[in-house]
Design an enzyme around this catalytic site. Sequence first.
Site, PDB file in Angstrom:
ATOM      1  N   TYR A 267       4.522  -6.405   5.475  1.00  0.00           N
ATOM      2  CA  TYR A 267       3.286  -7.194   5.521  1.00  0.00           C
ATOM      3  C   TYR A 267       3.237  -8.181   4.361  1.00  0.00           C
ATOM      4  O   TYR A 267       2.955  -9.361   4.559  1.00  0.00           O
ATOM      5  CB  TYR A 267       2.077  -6.249   5.494  1.00  0.00           C
ATOM      6  CG  TYR A 267       0.755  -6.974   5.460  1.00  0.00           C
ATOM      7  CD1 TYR A 267       0.290  -7.659   6.580  1.00  0.00           C
ATOM      8  CD2 TYR A 267      -0.020  -7.002   4.312  1.00  0.00           C
ATOM      9  CE1 TYR A 267      -0.915  -8.352   6.550  1.00  0.00           C
ATOM     10  CE2 TYR A 267      -1.225  -7.677   4.274  1.00  0.00           C
ATOM     11  CZ  TYR A 267      -1.669  -8.354   5.393  1.00  0.00           C
ATOM     12  OH  TYR A 267      -2.854  -9.043   5.357  1.00  0.00           O
TER      13      TYR A 267
ATOM     14  N   TRP B 247      -6.759  -1.109   2.989  1.00  0.00           N
ATOM     15  CA  TRP B 247      -6.115  -2.020   3.942  1.00  0.00           C
ATOM     16  C   TRP B 247      -4.990  -1.298   4.676  1.00  0.00           C
ATOM     17  O   TRP B 247      -4.710  -1.564   5.846  1.00  0.00           O
ATOM     18  CB  TRP B 247      -5.612  -3.282   3.250  1.00  0.00           C
ATOM     19  CG  TRP B 247      -4.883  -4.176   4.201  1.00  0.00           C
ATOM     20  CD1 TRP B 247      -3.561  -4.484   4.190  1.00  0.00           C
ATOM     21  CD2 TRP B 247      -5.430  -4.868   5.346  1.00  0.00           C
ATOM     22  NE1 TRP B 247      -3.245  -5.302   5.261  1.00  0.00           N
ATOM     23  CE2 TRP B 247      -4.380  -5.555   5.981  1.00  0.00           C
ATOM     24  CE3 TRP B 247      -6.709  -4.956   5.899  1.00  0.00           C
ATOM     25  CZ2 TRP B 247      -4.569  -6.326   7.118  1.00  0.00           C
ATOM     26  CZ3 TRP B 247      -6.880  -5.720   7.044  1.00  0.00           C
ATOM     27  CH2 TRP B 247      -5.819  -6.391   7.636  1.00  0.00           C
TER      28      TRP B 247
ATOM     29  N   GLU C 291     -10.417  -7.599   8.626  1.00  0.00           N
ATOM     30  CA  GLU C 291     -10.960  -7.575   7.257  1.00  0.00           C
ATOM     31  C   GLU C 291     -12.332  -6.917   7.238  1.00  0.00           C
ATOM     32  O   GLU C 291     -12.659  -6.168   6.313  1.00  0.00           O
ATOM     33  CB  GLU C 291     -11.036  -8.985   6.668  1.00  0.00           C
ATOM     34  CG  GLU C 291      -9.690  -9.645   6.402  1.00  0.00           C
ATOM     35  CD  GLU C 291      -8.834  -8.966   5.339  1.00  0.00           C
ATOM     36  OE1 GLU C 291      -9.343  -8.092   4.590  1.00  0.00           O
ATOM     37  OE2 GLU C 291      -7.645  -9.301   5.245  1.00  0.00           O
TER      38      GLU C 291
END
Length: 190
Positions: A26, A56, A48
């Site tokens: 990522y 996350w 988000e």
Amino acid sequence: MSGVVAGPDGRKRCPWGLSAPDYVSYHDTEWGRTVHGDDRLYERLTLEAFQSGLSWLTILRKRENFRAAFANFSIPAVAGFSEADVDRLLADPGIVRNRAKVLAALQNARAAAALGPDGLDELLWSFAPPPRTRRVASLAEIPAVTPESTAMAKALKKRGFAFVGPTTAYALMQATGMVDDHLAGCQTAP
């Protein structure tokens, strides 16, 4: 944490990019790279918002489940979701089952649809600040909120979006390349 660190492959990266195996790809291929397109930006905005209050990493690991549950983040499809879809989403163990966040995702799809084609892209990118003259040296230099992210959140809320505070807006800006918060010396930065 201070500056970049070397990974197992010898490449220097932002320290968070090596903090979990799932983060490496990522960090190296997505985070901070330019993202355009209403559906792609809607996906990032939605994820988000779901991340708020969570790691996350949790969202990243469930991203494919989110894509399946939310019709690959097609704005028109999600804007048409019904109460039965809300029930389906809240029963889906593959995503984060938070009623407020699920309802915000649907509300945001409807608000994005109301902006018209390319409207979400145009609106979000209108808040991108000028590029920095230099990359930051440490994570301590990276803000959580900026005047631009505050203005973005305010503009989104004015247009009917939900779950889009200044911190979420800034995280979106980082993830989609509106700002470059890769550290100086990061060898995988765009």
